[in-house]
Design an enzyme around this catalytic site. Structure first.
Site, PDB file in Angstrom:
ATOM      1  N   HIS A  24       0.805  -1.225   0.000  1.00 16.99           N
ATOM      2  CA  HIS A  24       0.000   0.000   0.000  1.00 16.99           C
ATOM      3  C   HIS A  24       0.839   1.277   0.000  1.00 16.99           C
ATOM      4  O   HIS A  24       0.796   2.109   0.907  1.00 16.99           O
ATOM      5  CB  HIS A  24      -1.101   0.013   1.069  1.00 16.99           C
ATOM      6  CG  HIS A  24      -0.706  -0.403   2.470  1.00 16.99           C
ATOM      7  ND1 HIS A  24       0.227   0.265   3.197  1.00 16.99           N
ATOM      8  CD2 HIS A  24      -1.158  -1.387   3.268  1.00 16.99           C
ATOM      9  CE1 HIS A  24       0.332  -0.297   4.387  1.00 16.99           C
ATOM     10  NE2 HIS A  24      -0.492  -1.300   4.446  1.00 16.99           N
ATOM     11  N   HIS A  78      -3.733  -9.145  15.083  1.00 18.00           N
ATOM     12  CA  HIS A  78      -4.033  -7.979  14.231  1.00 18.00           C
ATOM     13  C   HIS A  78      -4.825  -8.493  13.035  1.00 18.00           C
ATOM     14  O   HIS A  78      -4.463  -9.493  12.429  1.00 18.00           O
ATOM     15  CB  HIS A  78      -2.691  -7.371  13.814  1.00 18.00           C
ATOM     16  CG  HIS A  78      -2.748  -6.227  12.864  1.00 18.00           C
ATOM     17  ND1 HIS A  78      -3.776  -5.314  12.819  1.00 18.00           N
ATOM     18  CD2 HIS A  78      -1.851  -5.831  11.907  1.00 18.00           C
ATOM     19  CE1 HIS A  78      -3.515  -4.413  11.874  1.00 18.00           C
ATOM     20  NE2 HIS A  78      -2.365  -4.708  11.304  1.00 18.00           N
ATOM     21  N   GLU A  80      -5.404  -7.061  10.051  1.00 14.84           N
ATOM     22  CA  GLU A  80      -5.050  -6.700   8.675  1.00 14.84           C
ATOM     23  C   GLU A  80      -4.720  -7.984   7.904  1.00 14.84           C
ATOM     24  O   GLU A  80      -4.135  -8.927   8.445  1.00 14.84           O
ATOM     25  CB  GLU A  80      -3.863  -5.714   8.651  1.00 14.84           C
ATOM     26  CG  GLU A  80      -3.706  -5.078   7.288  1.00 14.84           C
ATOM     27  CD  GLU A  80      -2.864  -3.803   7.271  1.00 14.84           C
ATOM     28  OE1 GLU A  80      -2.225  -3.479   8.279  1.00 14.84           O
ATOM     29  OE2 GLU A  80      -2.845  -3.149   6.213  1.00 14.84           O
ATOM     30  N   ASP A  82      -2.700  -9.175   5.811  1.00  9.90           N
ATOM     31  CA  ASP A  82      -1.404  -9.854   5.652  1.00  9.90           C
ATOM     32  C   ASP A  82      -1.175 -10.849   6.793  1.00  9.90           C
ATOM     33  O   ASP A  82      -0.329 -11.739   6.674  1.00  9.90           O
ATOM     34  CB  ASP A  82      -0.238  -8.857   5.528  1.00  9.90           C
ATOM     35  CG  ASP A  82      -0.236  -7.775   6.590  1.00  9.90           C
ATOM     36  OD1 ASP A  82      -1.308  -7.470   7.141  1.00  9.90           O
ATOM     37  OD2 ASP A  82       0.850  -7.224   6.857  1.00  9.90           O
ATOM     38  N   HIS A 145      -0.661  -0.656  14.760  1.00 12.72           N
ATOM     39  CA  HIS A 145      -1.090   0.580  14.153  1.00 12.72           C
ATOM     40  C   HIS A 145      -2.585   0.590  13.773  1.00 12.72           C
ATOM     41  O   HIS A 145      -3.027   1.524  13.066  1.00 12.72           O
ATOM     42  CB  HIS A 145      -0.240   0.861  12.897  1.00 12.72           C
ATOM     43  CG  HIS A 145      -0.479  -0.160  11.795  1.00 12.72           C
ATOM     44  ND1 HIS A 145      -0.874   0.226  10.542  1.00 12.72           N
ATOM     45  CD2 HIS A 145      -0.429  -1.511  11.764  1.00 12.72           C
ATOM     46  CE1 HIS A 145      -1.017  -0.835   9.763  1.00 12.72           C
ATOM     47  NE2 HIS A 145      -0.739  -1.908  10.485  1.00 12.72           N
ATOM     48  N   TYR A 192      10.167   0.999   8.338  1.00 14.39           N
ATOM     49  CA  TYR A 192       8.844   0.476   8.697  1.00 14.39           C
ATOM     50  C   TYR A 192       8.146   1.423   9.677  1.00 14.39           C
ATOM     51  O   TYR A 192       6.968   1.766   9.519  1.00 14.39           O
ATOM     52  CB  TYR A 192       9.007  -0.923   9.323  1.00 14.39           C
ATOM     53  CG  TYR A 192       7.703  -1.663   9.441  1.00 14.39           C
ATOM     54  CD1 TYR A 192       7.261  -2.488   8.415  1.00 14.39           C
ATOM     55  CD2 TYR A 192       6.889  -1.517  10.555  1.00 14.39           C
ATOM     56  CE1 TYR A 192       6.049  -3.152   8.505  1.00 14.39           C
ATOM     57  CE2 TYR A 192       5.682  -2.168  10.654  1.00 14.39           C
ATOM     58  CZ  TYR A 192       5.268  -2.985   9.620  1.00 14.39           C
ATOM     59  OH  TYR A 192       4.063  -3.628   9.716  1.00 14.39           O
ATOM     60  N   HIS A 223       6.735  -9.351  10.730  1.00 15.66           N
ATOM     61  CA  HIS A 223       7.429  -9.149   9.452  1.00 15.66           C
ATOM     62  C   HIS A 223       8.934  -9.156   9.708  1.00 15.66           C
ATOM     63  O   HIS A 223       9.418  -8.521  10.651  1.00 15.66           O
ATOM     64  CB  HIS A 223       7.098  -7.792   8.829  1.00 15.66           C
ATOM     65  CG  HIS A 223       5.663  -7.622   8.419  1.00 15.66           C
ATOM     66  ND1 HIS A 223       5.101  -8.311   7.357  1.00 15.66           N
ATOM     67  CD2 HIS A 223       4.685  -6.832   8.908  1.00 15.66           C
ATOM     68  CE1 HIS A 223       3.830  -7.945   7.222  1.00 15.66           C
ATOM     69  NE2 HIS A 223       3.550  -7.061   8.164  1.00 15.66           N
TER      70      HIS A 223
HETATM   71 FE1  FEO Z   1      -0.809  -4.008   9.780  1.00 21.70          FE
HETATM   72 FE2  FEO Z   1       1.508  -6.338   8.773  1.00 21.70          FE
HETATM   73  O1  FEO Z   1      -0.182  -5.525   8.933  1.00 21.70           O
END
Ligand code: FEO
Length: 388
Positions: A24, A78, A80, A82, A145, A192, A223
């Site tokens: 993104h 989380h 999201e 991913d 986040h 990041y 990550h």
């Molecule tokens: Fe906020 Fe790695 O997703």
């Protein structure tokens, strides 16, 4: 597909997205990983999952250790996608699993997926779940986040699984930061932070205060590489970035039509250089906005230049301004500059963004068409005078 044991009976079972180059708007030159962790105790726990197109890869890694259908708990730190993209498949495979998530996690997951048949248990900072030799603890890290974000902590292993926090977009065969080199991984963690975490500084501060109370030997983010020998260094990095401390450093960001704005950029560069200020020159034709955000995270002076095109800035500069405005760096000095033909609105538009960000704003530098040597010498001198 091998799992990697990171603590006794705790395994990395994540996936590696070697080809990913865009996240993104974030340029991920090194690819990324989606780290999931499998805890094998009297109960079997999967912490986070992966992007949906890598579900099979994760399942193969889990299967190298246990039968995935035996998983008792899946933790969604989380929502999201991913990290949650594989959840629909995993909730089918792990028929008896309870999904553990934060209060906002439940809300978010139900808005992403058809979760009507999922057995969901909400957890928070007070929840403790015994899984045998270990206990699962949780730290809500709201807005680090997303509203649902949380970390899982295992006191018996002094292991923090904080999802996105402390992560980096790096695809690698290695699993630990020290195997690649601290400096490389730290730079990617900084990028990041600048591109994902920076807008939520006060939430980061809350999270860091909670995390500071924990005894941590290893931080395994969702990550990139795992921190095992450098826990205090990455925590200190987050504290520094979160505090908006800046260095005596300038970043000059510009684009140019016929080279005039570039000439001004170089004159500004010389002025900072002469005054021994660390200075970087970043052209938006060649440097990606997400890399530039990493550069400005600790820079006191943000200088942005654009010629005026059709009564506004160049589109590349507009895109950068929009991106920077969203990421909200604070406590900086802003300097706009640019050449123009007849109206010269570009610097005003740049200053508008500096105003929104509450920067101290220096007088803009504008020149009609092409700057001559005397003009360039004068603007360099003016900047040097300000730096005295
Ligand atoms: Fe906020 Fe790695 O997703």
């Amino acid at each position: 597909m091998k799992a990697v044991e990171i603590k006794k009976n705790i395994y990395w079972v994540g996936t590696i997205d070697w080809d990913l180059r865009e996240f993104h708007g974030y340029l991920t030159q090194r690819g990324t990983t989606y780290n999931a962790y499998l805890i094998v105790d009297e109960k079997i726990v999967l912490v986070d999952t992966t992007r949906n197109y890598l579900t099979k890869e994760m399942l193969l890694r889990i299967s190298s250790i246990i039968d995935p259908s035996k998983i008792d708990y899946i933790i969604s730190n989380h929502s999201e996608m991913d990290h949650s993209g594989a959840l629909p498949e995993m909730m089918k495979v792990c028929k008896n699993a309870t999904l553990l998530c934060s209060p906002n996690g439940e809300k978010n997951l139900k808005r992403h997926f058809d979760a009507r048949d999922w057995n969901i248990k909400i957890v928070d900072n007070t929840t403790k779940i015994n899984i045998g030799r270990r206990e699962l603890n949780f730290v809500l890290t709201q807005m680090v986040h997303w509203p649902d974000s949380m970390a899982t902590y295992i006191p018996q292993d002094k292991l923090l699984l904080p999802n996105d926090a402390f992560g980096q977009h790096i695809a690698s065969h290695e699993r630990y930061a020290d195997e690649i080199g601290f400096d490389v991984v730290f730079e990617e963690a900084k990028k990041y932070y600048a591109n994902i975490v920076m807008p939520y500084a006060s939430s980061v501060n809350n999270a860091l205060n909670q995390i500071d109370k924990l005894d941590i030997e290893m931080i395994a983010p969702s990550h990139g590489l795992i921190w095992r020998n450098e826990v205090s260094r990455i925590l200190d990095g987050y504290k520094k970035w979160d505090s908006d401390q800046t260095l005596n450093k300038a970043v000059i960001i510009y684009d140019t039509m016929w080279g005039s704005t570039k000439l001004i950029a170089k004159a500004i560069y010389e002025a900072f250089d002469d005054k021994n200020v660390t200075v970087l020159l970043r052209c938006l034709k060649t440097d990606h906005i997400s890399d530039i955000m990493k550069d400005i995270i600790d820079a006191k002076y943000i200088c942005i230049g654009s010629p005026t095109l059709n009564g506004t800035t160049l589109p590349s500069v507009a895109a950068f301004l929009c991106y920077m405005k969203g990421l909200r760096p604070k406590k900086r000095v802003g300097l706009s500059f640019g050449s123009f033909g007849w109206a010269g609105q570009s610097t005003k538009e740049i200053d508008e963004i500096f105003k929104v960000l509450d920067f101290e704003i220096w007088d803009s530098i504008k020149i009609e068409y092409v700057p001559q040597e005397l003009f360039l010498e004068k603007i360099a001198q003016d900047i040097k005078n300000k730096l005295i």
